[in-house]
Motif scaffolding. Structure first.
Motif, PDB file in Angstrom:
ATOM      1  N   GLY A  44     -28.419  12.417   3.610  1.00 53.74           N
ATOM      2  CA  GLY A  44     -28.011  13.046   4.951  1.00 53.74           C
ATOM      3  C   GLY A  44     -27.032  13.969   4.735  1.00 53.74           C
ATOM      4  O   GLY A  44     -26.666  14.754   5.836  1.00 53.74           O
ATOM      5  N   SER A  45     -26.290  14.079   3.813  1.00 56.14           N
ATOM      6  CA  SER A  45     -25.051  15.079   3.536  1.00 56.14           C
ATOM      7  C   SER A  45     -25.464  16.272   2.758  1.00 56.14           C
ATOM      8  O   SER A  45     -24.956  16.950   2.312  1.00 56.14           O
ATOM      9  CB  SER A  45     -23.896  14.432   2.913  1.00 56.14           C
ATOM     10  OG  SER A  45     -23.528  13.507   3.819  1.00 56.14           O
ATOM     11  N   GLY A  46     -26.916  16.199   2.370  1.00 53.30           N
ATOM     12  CA  GLY A  46     -27.398  17.565   1.887  1.00 53.30           C
ATOM     13  C   GLY A  46     -27.640  17.412   0.475  1.00 53.30           C
ATOM     14  O   GLY A  46     -27.938  18.483  -0.391  1.00 53.30           O
ATOM     15  N   VAL A  47     -26.963  16.403  -0.361  1.00 55.35           N
ATOM     16  CA  VAL A  47     -27.268  16.134  -1.907  1.00 55.35           C
ATOM     17  C   VAL A  47     -28.508  15.887  -1.964  1.00 55.35           C
ATOM     18  O   VAL A  47     -29.219  14.791  -1.656  1.00 55.35           O
ATOM     19  CB  VAL A  47     -26.062  15.129  -2.297  1.00 55.35           C
ATOM     20  CG1 VAL A  47     -26.082  15.116  -3.703  1.00 55.35           C
ATOM     21  CG2 VAL A  47     -24.859  15.497  -1.732  1.00 55.35           C
ATOM     22  N   ARG A  48     -29.020  16.620  -3.101  1.00 53.34           N
ATOM     23  CA  ARG A  48     -30.661  16.207  -3.485  1.00 53.34           C
ATOM     24  C   ARG A  48     -30.599  15.092  -4.547  1.00 53.34           C
ATOM     25  O   ARG A  48     -30.916  15.545  -5.799  1.00 53.34           O
ATOM     26  CB  ARG A  48     -31.219  17.588  -3.884  1.00 53.34           C
ATOM     27  CG  ARG A  48     -31.260  18.546  -2.630  1.00 53.34           C
ATOM     28  CD  ARG A  48     -31.138  19.952  -3.195  1.00 53.34           C
ATOM     29  NE  ARG A  48     -30.681  20.770  -2.052  1.00 53.34           N
ATOM     30  CZ  ARG A  48     -31.227  21.797  -1.730  1.00 53.34           C
ATOM     31  NH1 ARG A  48     -32.233  22.507  -2.629  1.00 53.34           N
ATOM     32  NH2 ARG A  48     -30.848  22.709  -0.783  1.00 53.34           N
ATOM     33  N   TYR A  49     -30.577  14.048  -4.107  1.00 57.56           N
ATOM     34  CA  TYR A  49     -30.590  12.998  -5.322  1.00 57.56           C
ATOM     35  C   TYR A  49     -31.422  11.667  -4.737  1.00 57.56           C
ATOM     36  O   TYR A  49     -31.058  11.060  -3.531  1.00 57.56           O
ATOM     37  CB  TYR A  49     -29.177  12.522  -5.528  1.00 57.56           C
ATOM     38  CG  TYR A  49     -29.208  11.313  -6.784  1.00 57.56           C
ATOM     39  CD1 TYR A  49     -29.532  11.830  -8.160  1.00 57.56           C
ATOM     40  CD2 TYR A  49     -28.933  10.158  -6.330  1.00 57.56           C
ATOM     41  CE1 TYR A  49     -29.664  10.992  -8.954  1.00 57.56           C
ATOM     42  CE2 TYR A  49     -28.915   9.053  -7.431  1.00 57.56           C
ATOM     43  CZ  TYR A  49     -29.229   9.574  -8.809  1.00 57.56           C
ATOM     44  OH  TYR A  49     -29.404   8.706  -9.619  1.00 57.56           O
TER      45      TYR A  49
END
Ligand code: SF4
Ligand code: SF4
Lengths: 182, 410
Positions: free
Chosen positions: B240-245
């Motif tokens: 939800g914070s934009g980290v692609r993991y």
């Protein structure tokens, strides 16, 4: 296509019009289900669920089949199954007694993992497809060898009618009365 | 009422001792018996309505699972560890089994892998809907609660048909799974999937686009991308914070690399974004379920355990498997020895990455089982993100990170 990331963005906060529109939409959905509710609630004990045969419920021992290998007691992760030693008449040599071990179960501890049923090499244990029995005292939950061989009565069968749940595209699960009784 | 400097001076002149008080904060204890807090307590200090400090007091449901694992045989650890996240039992036990398989150098059959993925995704949906229901009731939206719990039942029913029980599946065994799916399962799964797809639109209308809900969630509990990485949070909270993991994407396990699905990521980092990540994930999981049942229907020839294990089964066991789809355990599996070594495995559970470190000394029980659960990593959000918000934002942030105390406490 292989798995991939999809970056999305939130919708921008709309103005007054958007707000009114989405409020109305929410209300419409609410009213729709107010008028035509899709209920799946089980009215237990007036109704009770009929589970499919694979359900992991209460366990029963077929004593004649058991070969006293104790695998069931060894596999039990919560030490619910124990072996007891009994003296009984030897079927091969009439008139003589023999000592043999059989498993008994303690439902205070059993977690219905089904390992014991799966490990028994001769299928001497089987599950019943239900799970709803109450005991009057904790001591009753420790079954005797006799009780472990009987299929327990399901009290709810006396007062209720069986239902089955079916999958449905418009309502998810639909409760249906099972034809022909229990 | 404040006293002016002049008055203080007068009082002092009269010989009265005047001391300035430190600023007083109001302290409230949310939990552990609070209906919203779960089995934990949050000690919140308030300045008026603004939270100045939030201290998550965890450990109420600590069950020493890591230690207990050292005292039971390998296959008996599964029923134990699944109890840390009973609503996500398939996902949280899978990496344990994966680690054991690595130690034993065993590979599950492809059919078993597909069945595992199938149950994991059913479980992910059920777990998200559970979290969603709780979230709804946190915000006072009891319809969302009823809907979430009702629709979760659809997927629990699927899981029950597959495994024989609603929650504690104990489905994986080293080298495979314990049951094949029934013949009529694909049909039922497809119906459930189609139902849920249509239903998502209604969820959006009544909850996610509802202006009342949006105003409670938008720009609340914002975690920036760097901040998220710093805090080490995982799962939908991180995405939800934009980290692609996502472990399914970055370190694929089972057959995830062969499936066609998206990993939704939102850039905004607020409570609304985190909720939407979860809702989008449900849609993707529905796709995966469809693909899995399609594959399983077409490839029926393989057993659900590793081939070499299947060969070793006695005749009675094979017949039973053909007839009922149940794989019998062998008594030798109870006291099976695992070659000495260390292995790690991870999986993407409903709440994020779950990590296992398993060490064997060659005995019949694990030497060490270490678990790092997603909730244990996300709990830091209470401490670091909540301060500065209003008290009414606390349930919104709590619900949006979908924190599950028994999982964190283990
Ligand atoms: S079902 Fe599991 S817990 Fe219950 S007696 Fe059998 S092995 Fe033990
Ligand atoms: S595993 Fe089966 S045969 Fe062996 S003791 Fe238990 S019930 Fe009897």
């Amino acid at each position: 296509m292989p798995p991939r990331v999809a970056v999305k963005n939130l919708k921008k906060g709309g103005g007054l019009f958007e707000g009114v529109k989405s409020n109305i939409e929410a209300l419409i959905v609410g009213i729709k289900y107010f008028v035509d509710p899709k209920r799946m609630t089980l009215l237990y004990p007036k109704e009770y669920p009929e589970h499919r045969p694979g359900y992991r419920g209460f366990i029963v021992l077929k004593k004649d089949v058991c070969i006293s290998c104790a695998a069931c007691a060894r596999v039990c992760p919560s030490a619910a199954m124990k072996m007891v030693r009994v003296t009984e008449a030897d079927p091969r040599e009439p008139g003589k007694a023999r000592q043999k071990q059989y498993p008994v179960i303690n439902y205070q501890r059993c977690i219905f993992c089904g390992y014991c049923v799966d490990v028994c090499p001769v299928e001497a244990l089987y599950h019943l497809p239900f799970h709803d029995i109450t005991y009057e005292s904790l001591a009753d939950m420790f079954l005797t060898l006799e009780a472990f061989q009987k299929e327990p009565l399901r009290p709810v069968e006396k007062e209720g009618s069986p239902v089955v749940y079916e999958f449905d595209e418009s309502a998810g699960l639909v409760k249906r009365e099972k034809k022909g009784g229990a | 009422m404040s006293i002016s400097e002049g008055t203080i001076g007068e009082l002092r002149a009269k010989g009265v001792e005047v001391k300035r008080l430190e600023r007083e904060y109001y302290e409230i204890f949310i939990g552990p018996q609070h209906p919203g807090s779960g089995h934990m307590r949050i000690i919140v200090r308030l300045d008026g309505d603004i939270i100045v400090d939030a201290d998550p007091d965890i450990g109420y449901v600590h069950r020493t699972m890591e230690k207990l694992s050292e005292g039971r045989e390998w296959i008996k650890v599964t029923p134990l560890v699944e109890r840390m996240t009973i609503i996500d039992a398939c996902n949280v036990t899978l990496p344990y089994i994966n680690a054991v398989e690595k130690l034993m150098d065993k590979r599950p059959s492809t059919r078993a892998s597909y069945l595992r993925v199938l149950l994991c995704e059913i479980n992910r949906i059920a777990s998200h809907l559970y979290g969603f229901g709780i979230f709804g009731v946190f915000l006072g939206h009891s319809t969302a609660y009823m809907w979430g719990f009702g629709d979760r039942e659809v997927f629990l029913e699927l899981a029950e048909i597959l495994t024989g029980t609603r929650l504690t599946y104990t489905y994986h065994i080293p080298g495979g799974v314990r049951r094949d799916m029934p013949q009529d399962f694909p049909q039922m799964a497809r119906r459930a999937v189609r139902y849920m797809r249509n239903r998502m639109a209604e969820y959006e209308k009544i909850f996610l686009n509802n202006p009342v809900i949006v105003s409670r969630l938008r720009d609340v509990g914002v975690i920036s991308k760097t901040r998220a990485a710093e805090l080490g949070i995982v799962g939908p909270t991180l995405r939800g914070s934009g980290v692609r993991y996502d472990v399914r994407l970055n370190e694929p396990y089972e057959v995830y690399s062969e499936l066609d699905f998206e990993v939704p990521v939102f850039e905004e980092g607020d409570a609304l974004a985190r909720t939407l990540v979860r809702m989008e994930e449900i849609k993707q999981s529905l796709n995966i379920i469809e693909q899995a049942v399609d594959w399983l229907e077409k490839h029926r020839d393989e057993p659900v355990i590793a081939k070499e294990d299947y060969e070793k089964l006695p005749k009675l066991h094979k017949e039973l498997y053909e007839k009922t789809g149940r794989v019998k355990l062998l008594p030798t599996q109870i006291s099976m020895k695992v070659p000495p070594g260390k292995a790690v495995a991870r999986a993407e559970a409903g709440r994020g990455e779950i990590f296992y470190y398993v060490e064997s000394d060659g005995g019949v029980m694990p030497y060490r089982v270490r678990v790092v659960t997603p909730s244990a990593r996300n709990v830091i959000v209470f401490k670091k993100v909540v301060p500065g918000h209003r008290l009414m934002d606390l349930p919104a942030i709590y619900g949006s990170i979908d924190y599950f105390p028994p999982e964190a406490d283990r």
